[in-house]
Motif scaffolding. Structure first.
Motif, PDB file in Angstrom:
ATOM      1  N   UNK A 191      17.785  21.267   7.715  1.00  0.00           N
ATOM      2  CA  UNK A 191      18.728  20.289   8.238  1.00  0.00           C
ATOM      3  C   UNK A 191      18.529  18.894   7.688  1.00  0.00           C
ATOM      4  N   UNK A 192      17.806  18.771   6.585  1.00  0.00           N
ATOM      5  CA  UNK A 192      17.571  17.471   5.953  1.00  0.00           C
ATOM      6  C   UNK A 192      18.543  17.317   4.780  1.00  0.00           C
ATOM      7  N   UNK A 193      19.351  16.260   4.806  1.00  0.00           N
ATOM      8  CA  UNK A 193      20.327  16.018   3.746  1.00  0.00           C
ATOM      9  C   UNK A 193      19.651  15.306   2.574  1.00  0.00           C
ATOM     10  N   UNK A 194      19.940  15.766   1.370  1.00  0.00           N
ATOM     11  CA  UNK A 194      19.365  15.176   0.162  1.00  0.00           C
ATOM     12  C   UNK A 194      20.488  14.579  -0.678  1.00  0.00           C
ATOM     13  N   UNK A 202       9.325  19.714   0.921  1.00  0.00           N
ATOM     14  CA  UNK A 202       8.756  20.470   2.040  1.00  0.00           C
ATOM     15  C   UNK A 202       7.922  19.561   2.932  1.00  0.00           C
ATOM     16  N   UNK A 203       7.122  18.682   2.304  1.00  0.00           N
ATOM     17  CA  UNK A 203       6.321  17.729   3.075  1.00  0.00           C
ATOM     18  C   UNK A 203       7.208  16.829   3.923  1.00  0.00           C
ATOM     19  N   UNK A 204       8.340  16.402   3.355  1.00  0.00           N
ATOM     20  CA  UNK A 204       9.271  15.539   4.092  1.00  0.00           C
ATOM     21  C   UNK A 204       9.802  16.281   5.314  1.00  0.00           C
ATOM     22  N   UNK A 205      10.223  17.536   5.105  1.00  0.00           N
ATOM     23  CA  UNK A 205      10.781  18.322   6.215  1.00  0.00           C
ATOM     24  C   UNK A 205       9.759  18.520   7.326  1.00  0.00           C
ATOM     25  N   UNK A 206       8.496  18.704   6.955  1.00  0.00           N
ATOM     26  CA  UNK A 206       7.466  19.028   7.941  1.00  0.00           C
ATOM     27  C   UNK A 206       6.826  17.804   8.585  1.00  0.00           C
ATOM     28  N   UNK A 207       6.757  16.700   7.842  1.00  0.00           N
ATOM     29  CA  UNK A 207       5.938  15.584   8.323  1.00  0.00           C
ATOM     30  C   UNK A 207       6.662  14.255   8.483  1.00  0.00           C
ATOM     31  N   UNK A 208       7.813  14.076   7.813  1.00  0.00           N
ATOM     32  CA  UNK A 208       8.384  12.727   7.748  1.00  0.00           C
ATOM     33  C   UNK A 208       9.253  12.362   8.946  1.00  0.00           C
ATOM     34  N   UNK A 209       9.720  13.346   9.709  1.00  0.00           N
ATOM     35  CA  UNK A 209      10.595  13.085  10.853  1.00  0.00           C
ATOM     36  C   UNK A 209      11.816  12.263  10.424  1.00  0.00           C
ATOM     37  N   UNK A 210      12.546  12.804   9.448  1.00  0.00           N
ATOM     38  CA  UNK A 210      13.746  12.147   8.952  1.00  0.00           C
ATOM     39  C   UNK A 210      14.782  13.202   8.614  1.00  0.00           C
ATOM     40  N   UNK A 245      12.608   9.613  -2.215  1.00  0.00           N
ATOM     41  CA  UNK A 245      12.319   8.624  -1.168  1.00  0.00           C
ATOM     42  C   UNK A 245      12.845   9.136   0.162  1.00  0.00           C
ATOM     43  N   UNK A 246      11.971   9.158   1.163  1.00  0.00           N
ATOM     44  CA  UNK A 246      12.442   9.489   2.513  1.00  0.00           C
ATOM     45  C   UNK A 246      12.452   8.210   3.350  1.00  0.00           C
ATOM     46  N   UNK A 247      13.038   8.295   4.497  1.00  0.00           N
ATOM     47  CA  UNK A 247      13.151   7.122   5.365  1.00  0.00           C
ATOM     48  C   UNK A 247      12.488   7.444   6.705  1.00  0.00           C
ATOM     49  N   UNK A 248      11.356   8.148   6.598  1.00  0.00           N
ATOM     50  CA  UNK A 248      10.654   8.604   7.789  1.00  0.00           C
ATOM     51  C   UNK A 248       9.568   7.655   8.237  1.00  0.00           C
ATOM     52  N   UNK A 249       8.597   8.231   8.949  1.00  0.00           N
ATOM     53  CA  UNK A 249       7.559   7.417   9.574  1.00  0.00           C
ATOM     54  C   UNK A 249       6.459   6.958   8.651  1.00  0.00           C
ATOM     55  N   UNK A 250       6.330   7.625   7.482  1.00  0.00           N
ATOM     56  CA  UNK A 250       5.256   7.263   6.559  1.00  0.00           C
ATOM     57  C   UNK A 250       3.895   7.698   7.062  1.00  0.00           C
TER      58      UNK A 250
END
Length: 217
Positions: A107-110, A138-146, A165-170
């Motif tokens: 469910x993560x849009x790229x 995969x790391x973004x989907x599992x850890x970034x909360x974005x 680049x993700x826009x998650x929590x870092x």
């Protein structure tokens, strides 16, 4: 003591062996298990047309739906293991194919853009870059909360650059303990080093994470 060149050759051989095995499993899933299930599916559909008892018809329909779902899952798994496009069409089509699967799964849009004229890469380099992008996503989907990612491929005359680049929590890069996440990051960097390229990961708490991949062409 193992010479650094010998160590690099050994590491490269191990990675190539793993990729050959992944490709074999992918083909077996698609052409073996998937094809067998498809044959069972068409057989059940044929039997359904000759039945008159409602409870049996409903049962067969449930079985048919389950097999259709299983076939779809196998197709998706096959693409995730080794997209056919990676061998036949190149890096960019393979990434596009994977992103479709990735978005439907997580469910993560790229937001993907490719700048410049795509260049041909060796199969070893295509695989290395694809695996690093796959690990990053995969790391973004599992850890970034974005739910949004920006991915850019920049084709230059002598270099390919990829920014994810993700826009998650870092995360605090200095504070990562030894775990599958940190090992995945180490593997990303190692893969790119084996191609003569680099992988640089930057992150700040609350500001997201960026992965920059560079590969000489």
């Amino acid at each position: 003591m193992v010479h650094s060149d010998s160590k690099q050759l050994i590491q490269s051989y191990i990675i190539q062996s793993q990729e050959d095995e992944i490709k074999r499993i992918s083909l077996e899933l698609h052409e073996g298990v998937g094809q067998n299930l498809y044959s069972i599916l068409t057989g059940l559909q044929l039997v359904e047309t000759g039945l008159n008892q409602p409870h049996l018809i409903n049962y067969l329909r449930e079985m048919t739906q389950l097999i259709e779902k299983t076939i779809q899952e196998i197709r998706l798994l096959s693409v995730e293991l080794h997209p056919p496009a990676l061998t036949t069409l190149g890096l960019l089509p393979a990434i596009k194919s994977y992103i479709k699967l990735y978005t439907s799964t997580f469910g993560v849009l790229v937001d993907l853009e490719s700048i410049g004229e795509e260049k041909q890469l060796s199969e070893q380099n295509r695989v290395a870059v694809f695996r690093v992008c796959q690990e990053a996503l995969t790391n973004i989907a599992k850890h970034a909360d974005t739910s949004n990612v920006k991915m850019s491929l920049i084709w230059k005359e002598n270099e390919l650059k990829i920014m994810i680049v993700d826009f998650g929590g870092g995360f605090a890069a200095d504070g990562i303990e030894i775990n599958p996440f940190s090992l995945g990051i180490a593997a990303m960097k190692e893969r790119m080093l084996l191609t003569g390229g680099h992988c640089v990961i930057s992150s700040k708490i609350g500001e997201g994470t960026s992965v920059e991949i560079s590969l000489p062409l």
